[in-house]
Design a protein around this motif. Structure first.
Motif, short mmCIF file in Angstrom:
data_model
loop_
_atom_site.label_atom_id
_atom_site.label_comp_id
_atom_site.label_asym_id
_atom_site.label_seq_id
_atom_site.Cartn_x
_atom_site.Cartn_y
_atom_site.Cartn_z
N LEU A 180 -1.84 2.03 3.81
CA LEU A 180 -2.45 1.46 5.01
C LEU A 180 -1.80 2.06 6.26
N ALA A 181 -0.49 2.17 6.24
CA ALA A 181 0.21 2.79 7.38
C ALA A 181 -0.24 4.24 7.55
N ARG A 182 -0.43 4.94 6.45
CA ARG A 182 -0.88 6.33 6.51
C ARG A 182 -2.30 6.41 7.08
N ALA A 183 -3.20 5.52 6.64
CA ALA A 183 -4.58 5.52 7.13
C ALA A 183 -4.61 5.28 8.64
N LYS A 184 -3.82 4.32 9.10
CA LYS A 184 -3.78 4.04 10.54
C LYS A 184 -3.24 5.25 11.30
N ALA A 185 -2.23 5.91 10.75
CA ALA A 185 -1.66 7.09 11.39
C ALA A 185 -2.66 8.24 11.44
N ILE A 186 -3.44 8.42 10.38
CA ILE A 186 -4.47 9.47 10.36
C ILE A 186 -5.45 9.24 11.51
N VAL A 187 -5.94 8.02 11.64
CA VAL A 187 -6.90 7.70 12.70
C VAL A 187 -6.27 7.90 14.07
N ASP A 188 -5.08 7.32 14.26
CA ASP A 188 -4.41 7.41 15.57
C ASP A 188 -4.12 8.86 15.95
N ASP A 189 -3.58 9.63 15.02
CA ASP A 189 -3.22 11.02 15.32
C ASP A 189 -4.44 11.85 15.71
N HIS A 190 -5.53 11.68 14.97
CA HIS A 190 -6.72 12.45 15.28
C HIS A 190 -7.40 11.97 16.57
N LEU A 191 -7.47 10.67 16.75
CA LEU A 191 -8.10 10.14 17.96
C LEU A 191 -7.30 10.53 19.21
N ALA A 192 -6.00 10.62 19.08
CA ALA A 192 -5.16 11.01 20.22
C ALA A 192 -5.53 12.40 20.73
N ARG A 193 -5.97 13.27 19.83
CA ARG A 193 -6.38 14.62 20.24
C ARG A 193 -7.63 14.59 21.13
N PHE A 194 -8.52 13.65 20.84
CA PHE A 194 -9.80 13.59 21.56
C PHE A 194 -9.72 12.70 22.81
N ALA A 195 -8.89 11.68 22.78
CA ALA A 195 -8.85 10.69 23.87
C ALA A 195 -7.61 10.83 24.75
N HIS A 196 -7.00 11.99 24.75
CA HIS A 196 -5.77 12.18 25.52
C HIS A 196 -5.97 11.96 27.02
#
Length: 101
Positions: A70-86
């Motif tokens: 679950l922690a990994r799934a949240k990190a995947i979403v956060d890391d990728h979204l951070a690239r688009f929503a910076h």
């Protein structure tokens, strides 16, 4: 058998549909994804990821077989979204863990 772990994240933004589609296009290079402008499903390695875009809110639900996944799934979403929503100073979604189901 242990029930899966789950979390729901929210990100208030007027670009929810844009970010949902960017995430899905990016994920589609490696995993199975189905999406339209307002909803999506992605087969993350940790478990299913369900996304919804409203007028001013992006909501993403993730599940995993254990707390580490679950922690990994949240990190995947956060890391990728951070690239688009910076430009919106995005760091992480507002996550709430809950029982799956």
């Amino acid at each position: 058998m242990q029930p899966p772990f789950a979390a729901t994240g929210t990100f208030p933004t007027g670009k929810a549909s844009q970010y949902l589609q960017q995430l899905c296009k990016h994920f589609a290079h490696k995993i199975e994804v189905r999406y339209d402008p307002t909803s999506a499903e992605a087969a993350l390695p940790t478990g299913p990821c369900i996304m919804a875009a409203g007028d001013d809110l992006l909501t993403i639900g993730v599940t995993a077989p254990d707390a580490e996944g679950l922690a990994r799934a949240k990190a995947i979403v956060d890391d990728h979204l951070a690239r688009f929503a910076h430009r919106e100073d995005f760091t992480t979604m507002d996550w709430t863990d809950h029982p799956a189901g």
